[in-house]
Scaffold this motif. Structure first.
Motif, PDB file in Angstrom:
ATOM      1  N   GLU A  74       2.443 -23.090   1.415  1.00 56.89           N
ATOM      2  CA  GLU A  74       1.827 -21.768   1.492  1.00 56.89           C
ATOM      3  C   GLU A  74       2.882 -20.666   1.517  1.00 56.89           C
ATOM      4  O   GLU A  74       2.760 -19.651   0.821  1.00 56.89           O
ATOM      5  CB  GLU A  74       0.944 -21.676   2.742  1.00 56.89           C
ATOM      6  CG  GLU A  74      -0.349 -22.463   2.658  1.00 56.89           C
ATOM      7  CD  GLU A  74      -1.277 -21.928   1.585  1.00 56.89           C
ATOM      8  OE1 GLU A  74      -1.307 -20.700   1.385  1.00 56.89           O
ATOM      9  OE2 GLU A  74      -1.955 -22.735   0.934  1.00 56.89           O
ATOM     10  N   VAL A  75       3.916 -20.856   2.321  1.00 56.71           N
ATOM     11  CA  VAL A  75       4.969 -19.837   2.415  1.00 56.71           C
ATOM     12  C   VAL A  75       5.700 -19.707   1.084  1.00 56.71           C
ATOM     13  O   VAL A  75       5.967 -18.592   0.608  1.00 56.71           O
ATOM     14  CB  VAL A  75       5.958 -20.186   3.546  1.00 56.71           C
ATOM     15  CG1 VAL A  75       7.137 -19.212   3.542  1.00 56.71           C
ATOM     16  CG2 VAL A  75       5.259 -20.145   4.895  1.00 56.71           C
ATOM     17  N   LEU A  76       6.013 -20.840   0.470  1.00 54.51           N
ATOM     18  CA  LEU A  76       6.732 -20.797  -0.802  1.00 54.51           C
ATOM     19  C   LEU A  76       5.867 -20.178  -1.895  1.00 54.51           C
ATOM     20  O   LEU A  76       6.365 -19.421  -2.737  1.00 54.51           O
ATOM     21  CB  LEU A  76       7.167 -22.209  -1.201  1.00 54.51           C
ATOM     22  CG  LEU A  76       8.163 -22.315  -2.358  1.00 54.51           C
ATOM     23  CD1 LEU A  76       9.433 -21.531  -2.060  1.00 54.51           C
ATOM     24  CD2 LEU A  76       8.506 -23.769  -2.645  1.00 54.51           C
ATOM     25  N   SER A  77       4.574 -20.467  -1.880  1.00 53.13           N
ATOM     26  CA  SER A  77       3.667 -19.863  -2.855  1.00 53.13           C
ATOM     27  C   SER A  77       3.623 -18.344  -2.687  1.00 53.13           C
ATOM     28  O   SER A  77       3.619 -17.591  -3.671  1.00 53.13           O
ATOM     29  CB  SER A  77       2.262 -20.453  -2.691  1.00 53.13           C
ATOM     30  OG  SER A  77       1.346 -19.820  -3.546  1.00 53.13           O
ATOM     31  N   PHE A  78       3.602 -17.893  -1.445  1.00 50.73           N
ATOM     32  CA  PHE A  78       3.615 -16.450  -1.177  1.00 50.73           C
ATOM     33  C   PHE A  78       4.923 -15.826  -1.657  1.00 50.73           C
ATOM     34  O   PHE A  78       4.929 -14.751  -2.280  1.00 50.73           O
ATOM     35  CB  PHE A  78       3.425 -16.216   0.318  1.00 50.73           C
ATOM     36  CG  PHE A  78       3.482 -14.772   0.723  1.00 50.73           C
ATOM     37  CD1 PHE A  78       2.498 -13.878   0.325  1.00 50.73           C
ATOM     38  CD2 PHE A  78       4.530 -14.301   1.499  1.00 50.73           C
ATOM     39  CE1 PHE A  78       2.552 -12.543   0.698  1.00 50.73           C
ATOM     40  CE2 PHE A  78       4.595 -12.967   1.871  1.00 50.73           C
ATOM     41  CZ  PHE A  78       3.600 -12.084   1.471  1.00 50.73           C
ATOM     42  N   ALA A  79       6.031 -16.513  -1.395  1.00 53.77           N
ATOM     43  CA  ALA A  79       7.333 -16.002  -1.833  1.00 53.77           C
ATOM     44  C   ALA A  79       7.422 -15.951  -3.357  1.00 53.77           C
ATOM     45  O   ALA A  79       8.013 -15.019  -3.927  1.00 53.77           O
ATOM     46  CB  ALA A  79       8.451 -16.879  -1.266  1.00 53.77           C
ATOM     47  N   GLU A  80       6.831 -16.924  -4.022  1.00 53.91           N
ATOM     48  CA  GLU A  80       6.829 -16.923  -5.491  1.00 53.91           C
ATOM     49  C   GLU A  80       6.057 -15.721  -6.032  1.00 53.91           C
ATOM     50  O   GLU A  80       6.459 -15.111  -7.027  1.00 53.91           O
ATOM     51  CB  GLU A  80       6.223 -18.231  -6.002  1.00 53.91           C
ATOM     52  CG  GLU A  80       7.129 -19.437  -5.787  1.00 53.91           C
ATOM     53  CD  GLU A  80       6.417 -20.751  -6.039  1.00 53.91           C
ATOM     54  OE1 GLU A  80       5.179 -20.720  -6.257  1.00 53.91           O
ATOM     55  OE2 GLU A  80       7.074 -21.805  -6.014  1.00 53.91           O
ATOM     56  N   SER A  81       4.957 -15.381  -5.368  1.00 53.46           N
ATOM     57  CA  SER A  81       4.194 -14.199  -5.782  1.00 53.46           C
ATOM     58  C   SER A  81       5.016 -12.932  -5.585  1.00 53.46           C
ATOM     59  O   SER A  81       5.002 -12.028  -6.433  1.00 53.46           O
ATOM     60  CB  SER A  81       2.886 -14.110  -4.987  1.00 53.46           C
ATOM     61  OG  SER A  81       2.060 -15.221  -5.250  1.00 53.46           O
ATOM     62  N   LEU A  82       5.729 -12.858  -4.468  1.00 53.40           N
ATOM     63  CA  LEU A  82       6.596 -11.700  -4.231  1.00 53.40           C
ATOM     64  C   LEU A  82       7.649 -11.583  -5.323  1.00 53.40           C
ATOM     65  O   LEU A  82       7.919 -10.485  -5.838  1.00 53.40           O
ATOM     66  CB  LEU A  82       7.273 -11.822  -2.865  1.00 53.40           C
ATOM     67  CG  LEU A  82       6.394 -11.738  -1.615  1.00 53.40           C
ATOM     68  CD1 LEU A  82       7.258 -11.880  -0.364  1.00 53.40           C
ATOM     69  CD2 LEU A  82       5.620 -10.426  -1.569  1.00 53.40           C
ATOM     70  N   ALA A  83       8.247 -12.712  -5.688  1.00 50.57           N
ATOM     71  CA  ALA A  83       9.299 -12.694  -6.707  1.00 50.57           C
ATOM     72  C   ALA A  83       8.746 -12.299  -8.073  1.00 50.57           C
ATOM     73  O   ALA A  83       9.408 -11.586  -8.836  1.00 50.57           O
ATOM     74  CB  ALA A  83       9.969 -14.066  -6.777  1.00 50.57           C
ATOM     75  N   LEU A  84       7.541 -12.757  -8.388  1.00 44.29           N
ATOM     76  CA  LEU A  84       6.942 -12.416  -9.682  1.00 44.29           C
ATOM     77  C   LEU A  84       6.702 -10.914  -9.815  1.00 44.29           C
ATOM     78  O   LEU A  84       6.830 -10.344 -10.901  1.00 44.29           O
ATOM     79  CB  LEU A  84       5.620 -13.160  -9.863  1.00 44.29           C
ATOM     80  CG  LEU A  84       5.686 -14.582 -10.414  1.00 44.29           C
ATOM     81  CD1 LEU A  84       4.300 -15.201 -10.450  1.00 44.29           C
ATOM     82  CD2 LEU A  84       6.301 -14.607 -11.807  1.00 44.29           C
ATOM     83  N   TYR A  85       6.361 -10.276  -8.708  1.00 41.70           N
ATOM     84  CA  TYR A  85       6.075  -8.842  -8.747  1.00 41.70           C
ATOM     85  C   TYR A  85       7.254  -7.995  -8.285  1.00 41.70           C
ATOM     86  O   TYR A  85       7.132  -6.775  -8.149  1.00 41.70           O
ATOM     87  CB  TYR A  85       4.844  -8.535  -7.893  1.00 41.70           C
ATOM     88  CG  TYR A  85       3.575  -9.097  -8.484  1.00 41.70           C
ATOM     89  CD1 TYR A  85       2.946  -8.460  -9.549  1.00 41.70           C
ATOM     90  CD2 TYR A  85       3.028 -10.274  -8.004  1.00 41.70           C
ATOM     91  CE1 TYR A  85       1.789  -8.983 -10.109  1.00 41.70           C
ATOM     92  CE2 TYR A  85       1.871 -10.804  -8.557  1.00 41.70           C
ATOM     93  CZ  TYR A  85       1.258 -10.152  -9.610  1.00 41.70           C
ATOM     94  OH  TYR A  85       0.113 -10.675 -10.168  1.00 41.70           O
ATOM     95  N   GLY A  86       8.400  -8.639  -8.043  1.00 44.73           N
ATOM     96  CA  GLY A  86       9.594  -7.897  -7.679  1.00 44.73           C
ATOM     97  C   GLY A  86       9.532  -7.243  -6.313  1.00 44.73           C
ATOM     98  O   GLY A  86      10.116  -6.179  -6.098  1.00 44.73           O
TER      99      GLY A  86
END
Length: 381
Positions: A74-86
């Motif tokens: 869950e945390v990594l998925s959230f971080a991936e979303s943050l990275a995708l949107y900068g």
């Protein structure tokens, strides 16, 4: 050359329509933009989890959650979303100790999102290119990032919308079974010769029937998602549990999952389930016969051995044959000590599973091998 951007599930139908056309390329939006140079999803998850677990005592609020893989996902998925949107972790709130600790965890997760960061940069660069010879075909996007990107690309490319279809007549029909219903759909498609969408209420049970009927009728089709249940991951997990627990229940689970090269019949499974107490074949026939002989010795006319004796002997012989075939694999698992050795042993045994006769299981096996190749060095370090 003209490039058509289309989602994976529509490639087959597009190629069918373009079979006589040259100078046309087909690719999905993700294939054009996504970066595969960074660490894989499995490697990122394993590295992130290992990094935090080594310092679990430093996290008063979330340290207990480090025992659950779902937390890291869950945390990594959230971080991936943050990275995708900068979005930087600096934008996250830290107005109390709990949120401050969670912010630190997300910051560490962002270190494993290089793939998403490169994808975002690639998408931004792709948006500013010249796309005069590119056609964007309609598609179904589950992720908002890709949906939003396709929406922006519509303004820069030739867009092929979903074909308009005016409903001339609405009809309803019924069938006595699922197969007859799908047969009726196939007959109607052939009769009217028009493209259509088929919505399945239960894809796991209906899709195999639809595929068989459509392929038999020669109807080209593609699907947004196809649920093909695979058992190899469960078989691998049961072998790992067997190597750790070394008990009869774990062995029975592995046998039921067809984790070994030898499959087990349901009758033999039921027999072992009721008689096996360790990782070895039970031998009850001799004791059963001896107890019968003691009883019969007191009688002047001893009866014939009951049917249970013959059944017991048959099951015992089948169990002996089964264990004769799986003993090398079983010994490999039971002798594995360290975590990495257990995973290697489980994969070695799983690589000869009877399940691998099926194409979907072989694909799952290749993915399992790829994940282990990337994660085992981290486990051994």
């Amino acid at each position: 050359m003209t490039m058509i951007i289309v989602e994976e599930y529509r490639k087959e139908s597009i190629l069918h329509n373009l079979r006589s056309t040259c100078g046309t390329g087909i690719s999905s939006l993700k294939a054009l933009i996504s970066s595969d140079e960074a660490e894989s999803a499995e490697e990122a998850l394993f590295s992130f989890a290992q990094q935090l677990r080594n310092h679990a005592d430093q996290y008063a609020y979330y340290g207990n959650m480090f025992s659950y893989p779902a937390f890291f996902r869950e945390v990594l998925s959230f971080a991936e979303s943050l990275a995708l949107y900068g979005i930087s972790s600096d934008a996250l709130p830290e107005d109390d100790a709990s949120r401050k600790e969670l912010k630190e965890i997300v910051s560490k997760a962002l270190l494993h999102t290089e793939k998403e960061r490169r994808t975002r940069l690639s998408a931004e660069a792709f948006l500013h290119r010249e796309h005069s010879s590119t056609v964007l075909s309609y598609g179904f996007y589950r992720d908002y990032f890709w949906y939003d990107l396709s929406r922006k690309l519509k303004e820069k490319m030739t867009y092929e919308p979903y074909p308009a279809c005016e409903v001339q007549k609405r009809t309803y029909s019924t069938a006595l079974s699922m197969r007859r219903e799908i047969e009726g759909i196939a007959q109607r498609i052939i009769a009217e010769n028009v493209p259509c969408n088929v919505i399945l209420c239960s894809p796991s049970s209906q899709m195999p029937v639809l595929r068989a009927v459509f392929e038999r009728c020669g109807i080209p089709f593609s699907y947004v998602s196809d649920t093909i249940p695979v058992r190899l991951p469960s078989a691998f997990a049961s072998l790992v549990r067997l190597a750790i627990n070394r008990d009869a229940d774990s062995l029975l689970e592995a046998l039921l999952n067809d984790a070994f090269s030898e499959s087990i019949s349901w009758n033999l499974y039921e027999y072992l389930k009721s008689t096996m107490t360790e990782c070895a074949p039970p031998h009850l026939y001799d004791a059963f016969v001896q107890s019968l002989n003691k009883v019969h010795a007191r009688r002047s006319d001893p009866p014939k051995p009951p049917a249970e004796a013959a059944y017991l002997k048959q099951m015992e012989e089948e169990a002996d044959r089964l264990f004769e075939n799986i003993t090398p694999s079983l010994n490999l698992l039971l002798n594995a000590a360290a975590g990495a050795d257990i995973l290697k042993a489980a994969y070695t045994v799983c690589s000869s599973s009877a399940l691998l006769k099926q194409a979907a299981e072989r694909t799952a096996g290749l993915r399992l091998r790829s994940a282990l190749q990337k994660c085992l060095p981290l486990a051994e370090s």
